[in-house]
Motif scaffolding. Sequence first.
Motif, PDB file in Angstrom:
ATOM      1  N   PHE A  57      56.645  69.366  44.560  1.00  0.00           N
ATOM      2  CA  PHE A  57      55.735  69.138  43.436  1.00  0.00           C
ATOM      3  C   PHE A  57      55.698  67.657  43.077  1.00  0.00           C
ATOM      4  O   PHE A  57      54.628  67.097  42.818  1.00  0.00           O
ATOM      5  CB  PHE A  57      56.177  69.959  42.228  1.00  0.00           C
ATOM      6  N   LYS A  58      56.857  67.028  43.061  1.00  0.00           N
ATOM      7  CA  LYS A  58      56.905  65.594  42.769  1.00  0.00           C
ATOM      8  C   LYS A  58      56.141  64.801  43.818  1.00  0.00           C
ATOM      9  O   LYS A  58      55.422  63.847  43.501  1.00  0.00           O
ATOM     10  CB  LYS A  58      58.351  65.125  42.689  1.00  0.00           C
ATOM     11  N   ASP A  59      56.305  65.185  45.080  1.00  0.00           N
ATOM     12  CA  ASP A  59      55.586  64.488  46.145  1.00  0.00           C
ATOM     13  C   ASP A  59      54.078  64.657  45.991  1.00  0.00           C
ATOM     14  O   ASP A  59      53.313  63.697  46.148  1.00  0.00           O
ATOM     15  CB  ASP A  59      56.030  65.009  47.510  1.00  0.00           C
ATOM     16  N   ALA A  60      53.662  65.903  45.693  1.00  0.00           N
ATOM     17  CA  ALA A  60      52.223  66.154  45.524  1.00  0.00           C
ATOM     18  C   ALA A  60      51.672  65.391  44.332  1.00  0.00           C
ATOM     19  O   ALA A  60      50.577  64.808  44.401  1.00  0.00           O
ATOM     20  CB  ALA A  60      51.970  67.658  45.353  1.00  0.00           C
ATOM     21  N   PHE A  61      52.428  65.374  43.241  1.00  0.00           N
ATOM     22  CA  PHE A  61      51.976  64.649  42.055  1.00  0.00           C
ATOM     23  C   PHE A  61      51.903  63.153  42.326  1.00  0.00           C
ATOM     24  O   PHE A  61      50.975  62.458  41.895  1.00  0.00           O
ATOM     25  CB  PHE A  61      52.922  64.915  40.881  1.00  0.00           C
ATOM     26  N   GLY A  62      52.887  62.635  43.055  1.00  0.00           N
ATOM     27  CA  GLY A  62      52.875  61.221  43.404  1.00  0.00           C
ATOM     28  C   GLY A  62      51.700  60.852  44.285  1.00  0.00           C
ATOM     29  O   GLY A  62      51.053  59.815  44.086  1.00  0.00           O
ATOM     30  N   ASN A  63      51.400  61.724  45.251  1.00  0.00           N
ATOM     31  CA  ASN A  63      50.259  61.473  46.130  1.00  0.00           C
ATOM     32  C   ASN A  63      48.945  61.498  45.346  1.00  0.00           C
ATOM     33  O   ASN A  63      48.047  60.673  45.582  1.00  0.00           O
ATOM     34  CB  ASN A  63      50.216  62.509  47.256  1.00  0.00           C
ATOM     35  N   LEU A  68      44.370  58.664  42.646  1.00  0.00           N
ATOM     36  CA  LEU A  68      43.585  58.299  41.471  1.00  0.00           C
ATOM     37  C   LEU A  68      43.589  56.789  41.244  1.00  0.00           C
ATOM     38  O   LEU A  68      42.564  56.205  40.883  1.00  0.00           O
ATOM     39  CB  LEU A  68      44.124  59.018  40.229  1.00  0.00           C
ATOM     40  N   ASN A  69      44.736  56.165  41.457  1.00  0.00           N
ATOM     41  CA  ASN A  69      44.813  54.717  41.290  1.00  0.00           C
ATOM     42  C   ASN A  69      43.897  53.997  42.285  1.00  0.00           C
ATOM     43  O   ASN A  69      43.179  53.059  41.924  1.00  0.00           O
ATOM     44  CB  ASN A  69      46.256  54.240  41.465  1.00  0.00           C
ATOM     45  N   LYS A  70      43.923  54.438  43.529  1.00  0.00           N
ATOM     46  CA  LYS A  70      43.063  53.822  44.537  1.00  0.00           C
ATOM     47  C   LYS A  70      41.593  54.080  44.227  1.00  0.00           C
ATOM     48  O   LYS A  70      40.738  53.202  44.437  1.00  0.00           O
ATOM     49  CB  LYS A  70      43.412  54.357  45.926  1.00  0.00           C
ATOM     50  N   LEU A  71      41.291  55.297  43.731  1.00  0.00           N
ATOM     51  CA  LEU A  71      39.907  55.620  43.394  1.00  0.00           C
ATOM     52  C   LEU A  71      39.408  54.751  42.242  1.00  0.00           C
ATOM     53  O   LEU A  71      38.257  54.286  42.255  1.00  0.00           O
ATOM     54  CB  LEU A  71      39.785  57.098  43.034  1.00  0.00           C
ATOM     55  N   ASN A  72      40.256  54.530  41.228  1.00  0.00           N
ATOM     56  CA  ASN A  72      39.865  53.679  40.104  1.00  0.00           C
ATOM     57  C   ASN A  72      39.652  52.233  40.553  1.00  0.00           C
ATOM     58  O   ASN A  72      38.719  51.556  40.094  1.00  0.00           O
ATOM     59  CB  ASN A  72      40.928  53.738  39.010  1.00  0.00           C
ATOM     60  N   GLU A  73      40.523  51.752  41.426  1.00  0.00           N
ATOM     61  CA  GLU A  73      40.340  50.395  41.951  1.00  0.00           C
ATOM     62  C   GLU A  73      39.044  50.284  42.745  1.00  0.00           C
ATOM     63  O   GLU A  73      38.308  49.297  42.650  1.00  0.00           O
ATOM     64  CB  GLU A  73      41.535  50.013  42.825  1.00  0.00           C
ATOM     65  N   LYS A  74      38.764  51.316  43.544  1.00  0.00           N
ATOM     66  CA  LYS A  74      37.514  51.319  44.316  1.00  0.00           C
ATOM     67  C   LYS A  74      36.319  51.387  43.381  1.00  0.00           C
ATOM     68  O   LYS A  74      35.296  50.711  43.623  1.00  0.00           O
ATOM     69  CB  LYS A  74      37.504  52.502  45.287  1.00  0.00           C
TER      70      LYS A  74
END
Length: 295
Positions: A57-63, A68-74
């Motif tokens: 779950f932590k891995d999925a949440f981190g991914n 989302l961070n990359k999408l916001n930057e894009k």
Amino acid sequence: MLLTRLASYTVCWLFTVANKPKPHLLHQGTAAGLQSSAKRARTMSSTSESSSSSSSFKDAFGNYANYLNKLNEKRERVVKASRDITMNSKKVIFQVHRISKDNRDEVLDKAEKDLAAVTEQYILKLVKELQGTDFWKLRRAYSPGVQEYVEAATFCKFCRTGTLLNLDEINATLLPLSEPSVEPLQINVLDYLLGLADLTGELMRLAIGRISDGELEYAKKICQFVHDIYRELTLIVPYMDDSSDMKTKMDTMLQSVVKIENACYGVHVRGSEYTPLLGASEPSSFLLGVSDVEL
């Protein structure tokens, strides 16, 4: 004697039975032990599964957070590209408004060159940002720039040929900008129609300018063209339930149609009053039709 033997046999049997191990008690003990072992096994298994589930779950949440961070930057880069497209497309439109009877080819050549630069520089930057992604997610970020680009492209096309640049022709110019291995960025129908709605406002300004320069037939041609666009869009917009922007622009488009028609009608009805002012090389009075009177 027989009774004594039977009694002794009975006593021996009872003693044997009394001292014989009871199978059901052993079975109960074994079952209890097995149950205890199973509980310990389940507890250890549950703890292991819980730890594994928490880790996944932590891995999925981190991914997902990274996505989302990359999408916001894009999205920020796409917004910047859209602003550049809007600004430079407006420059093309302003360039076209410099058109007159004497410099038509010169102005259009310059405008088309500037439009090609917008395509090769700023549209290309937008295409590169959206390659390999679902560009519907970021449509709101780049839609204003695309609409302005459609407006500039269709404006140049009409002034050059008097015809409408359709969606397939615009998208054909964008295909060489995309890599063959990915889905190319194509302007969707909604953005095209929104840009077309804005075009009518520029055509209204162009028609008023042509009337002031005496190009009455050209202004009438613009009037008919804008009227045809409005008539066709009135058949489509009622089915576009997801676009409040389009319905708002239809009201503005109707105002543009009315302004052009009123201007052309005024020239047609009262043209004899001020047409000499528009096309004559010598000054004359629009009241008397003779040379200006010195006061």
